[in-house]
Scaffold this motif. Structure first.
Motif, short mmCIF file in Angstrom:
data_model
loop_
_atom_site.label_atom_id
_atom_site.label_comp_id
_atom_site.label_asym_id
_atom_site.label_seq_id
_atom_site.Cartn_x
_atom_site.Cartn_y
_atom_site.Cartn_z
N GLY A 8 0.64 -1.41 0.06
CA GLY A 8 -0.18 -0.03 0.02
C GLY A 8 0.86 1.24 -0.08
N GLU A 9 1.89 1.33 0.70
CA GLU A 9 2.71 2.59 0.85
C GLU A 9 3.91 2.52 -0.16
OE1 GLU A 9 4.01 3.46 4.71
OE2 GLU A 9 2.42 2.36 5.54
N ARG A 10 3.79 1.66 -1.42
CA ARG A 10 4.78 1.62 -2.37
C ARG A 10 5.51 2.72 -2.83
NH1 ARG A 10 3.68 -0.51 -8.42
NH2 ARG A 10 3.09 1.77 -8.28
N ASP A 11 4.54 3.85 -3.30
CA ASP A 11 4.92 4.86 -4.07
C ASP A 11 5.76 5.98 -3.05
OD1 ASP A 11 4.00 4.00 -6.34
OD2 ASP A 11 2.09 5.13 -6.29
N GLU A 12 4.86 5.94 -1.87
CA GLU A 12 5.88 6.68 -0.96
C GLU A 12 7.08 6.45 -0.47
OE1 GLU A 12 5.16 8.34 3.94
OE2 GLU A 12 3.61 7.24 2.74
N ILE A 13 7.34 5.05 -0.38
CA ILE A 13 8.54 4.48 0.00
C ILE A 13 9.65 4.63 -1.07
CG2 ILE A 13 9.77 2.20 0.41
CD1 ILE A 13 7.24 1.05 1.47
N TRP A 14 9.58 4.37 -2.40
CA TRP A 14 10.41 4.58 -3.23
C TRP A 14 10.40 6.01 -3.95
CZ3 TRP A 14 13.74 0.92 -4.16
CH2 TRP A 14 13.36 -0.28 -3.53
N ALA A 15 9.87 6.89 -3.45
CA ALA A 15 9.70 8.23 -4.14
C ALA A 15 11.02 8.99 -4.25
CB ALA A 15 8.75 9.31 -3.39
N ASP A 16 11.78 8.81 -3.33
CA ASP A 16 13.20 9.79 -2.98
C ASP A 16 14.35 8.80 -3.25
OD1 ASP A 16 12.26 12.30 -2.23
OD2 ASP A 16 11.38 11.52 -0.65
N VAL A 59 36.59 8.70 5.05
CA VAL A 59 35.44 9.32 4.82
C VAL A 59 34.35 8.29 4.21
CG1 VAL A 59 34.07 11.03 3.70
CG2 VAL A 59 36.18 11.43 4.57
N ILE A 60 33.22 8.10 4.66
CA ILE A 60 32.37 7.04 4.12
C ILE A 60 30.75 7.57 4.13
CG2 ILE A 60 31.81 5.83 6.18
CD1 ILE A 60 32.10 3.32 4.42
N GLU A 61 29.76 7.16 3.26
CA GLU A 61 28.73 7.59 3.20
C GLU A 61 27.45 6.25 3.69
OE1 GLU A 61 25.14 9.44 0.23
OE2 GLU A 61 27.21 9.45 -0.18
N LEU A 62 26.65 6.61 4.45
CA LEU A 62 25.66 5.84 4.98
C LEU A 62 24.25 6.18 4.00
CD1 LEU A 62 23.90 3.76 6.63
CD2 LEU A 62 23.63 5.34 8.10
N GLY A 63 23.89 5.19 3.04
CA GLY A 63 22.69 5.53 2.04
C GLY A 63 22.16 4.31 1.66
N TYR A 64 21.05 4.78 0.68
CA TYR A 64 20.13 3.62 0.36
C TYR A 64 19.45 2.87 1.27
CZ TYR A 64 18.14 0.92 -3.53
OH TYR A 64 17.15 0.24 -4.49
N ILE A 65 19.05 3.66 2.40
CA ILE A 65 18.31 3.01 3.45
C ILE A 65 16.90 2.78 3.04
CG2 ILE A 65 17.57 3.58 5.73
CD1 ILE A 65 20.05 5.51 6.15
N LEU A 66 16.51 1.47 3.17
CA LEU A 66 15.25 0.94 2.79
C LEU A 66 14.62 0.35 4.07
CD1 LEU A 66 13.04 0.52 0.68
CD2 LEU A 66 14.19 -1.69 -0.03
N PHE A 67 13.39 1.14 4.74
CA PHE A 67 12.76 0.64 5.68
C PHE A 67 11.36 0.16 5.16
CE2 PHE A 67 15.02 3.12 9.38
CZ PHE A 67 16.20 2.16 9.21
N ALA A 68 11.16 -0.96 5.57
CA ALA A 68 9.62 -1.32 5.35
C ALA A 68 8.69 -0.71 6.20
CB ALA A 68 9.34 -2.94 5.46
N PRO A 69 7.46 -0.48 5.81
CA PRO A 69 6.42 0.23 6.53
C PRO A 69 6.40 -0.57 8.11
CG PRO A 69 5.46 -0.23 4.64
CD PRO A 69 6.76 -0.85 4.66
N ALA A 70 6.37 -1.64 8.37
CA ALA A 70 6.49 -2.14 9.55
C ALA A 70 7.83 -1.97 10.60
CB ALA A 70 6.49 -3.82 9.49
N LEU A 71 8.86 -1.50 9.79
CA LEU A 71 10.14 -1.22 10.54
C LEU A 71 10.10 0.39 11.02
CD1 LEU A 71 12.99 -2.04 11.68
CD2 LEU A 71 13.80 -1.35 9.38
#
Length: 228
Positions: free
Chosen positions: A50-58, A109-121
């Motif tokens: 249900g929240e697919r578009d919001e999760i992947w928008a950015d 130096v390093i970057e933390l990125g591409y963080i993908l959290f499912a709605p339940a998390l």
């Protein structure tokens, strides 16, 4: 005081930071384990409802047309030697991933990125603990002195998260990224090793069971941090 002395000793050490490798990091609420192909189906199911578009928008990619294309994407991630992906796993199974990227070990130096959290998390103690575990790994295990966090100026959730975690806003890279065909302004945040000393102490206080009553926090992480 002991932590401050420990940081001083680390800061004196010469040489590069370590190149990140797939590793297992275990907390009380969540574990970070090396991403594998078998995680793809569960993560796709949880991030394409249900929240697919919001999760992947950015995100730079997604959402995906189907599980097959998502499996192919996971395969591409696993083949990318410049980035290290870790699956976020609770008792329920895989609930997302995060990535260490843009590593410059010689400069620490390093970057933390591409963080993908499912709605339940999202908005859970486990989510916060996953970020604590990877931040601690970056500074305490790998020896980096600067951890970067970037997001588009429109990504309010990511900007709030960076502030909450103790990252400092440094400025905006104008049209620093093309996102799904659109030029986007990018916010740059960073956390330094000497700042991690206080951020780590705040996290430990915040994560302590005494800070939670019936699953609700007594003090926010920001409230704890101003007192450390």
């Amino acid at each position: 005081m002991a932590e401050q002395e420990r940081w001083k000793e680390l800061s004196k050490a010469a040489g590069s930071a370590s190149v990140p490798r797939p590793v297992t990091l275990t907390g009380d609420h969540i574990s970070l384990v090396p991403l594998c192909r078998e995680d793809a189906d569960d993560i796709f199911r949880l991030t394409h409802a249900g929240e697919r578009d919001e999760i992947w928008a950015d995100m730079k990619v997604g959402p995906f047309d189907g599980v097959e294309s998502f499996r192919a994407h996971v395969g591409d991630l696993l083949g990318d030697q410049s980035r290290t992906f870790l699956t976020l796993r609770t008792a329920a199974g895989p609930v997302g991933w995060l990535c260490l990227m843009e590593a410059r070990p010689a400069h620490r130096v390093i970057e933390l990125g591409y963080i993908l959290f499912a709605p339940a998390l999202q908005r859970t103690v486990a989510a916060s603990e996953s970020l604590f575990l990877i931040m601690r790994h970056v500074f305490d295990d790998l020896g980096y002195r600067r951890l970067e966090w970037t997001c588009t100026t429109a990504n309010a959730k990511s900007r709030r998260a960076a502030d909450r975690l103790g990252f400092l806003f440094e400025g905006i890279l104008r049209e620093g990224l093309t996102l799904k065909g659109r030029p986007c302004d990018i916010c740059m945040y960073s956390l330094l090793a000497r700042e991690w000393v206080a951020a780590n102490a705040a996290f430990l206080i915040w994560l302590h069971p005494d800070n939670f009553v019936d699953g609700r926090q007594v003090q926010s992480l920001e409230q704890v941090r101003v007192r450390v």
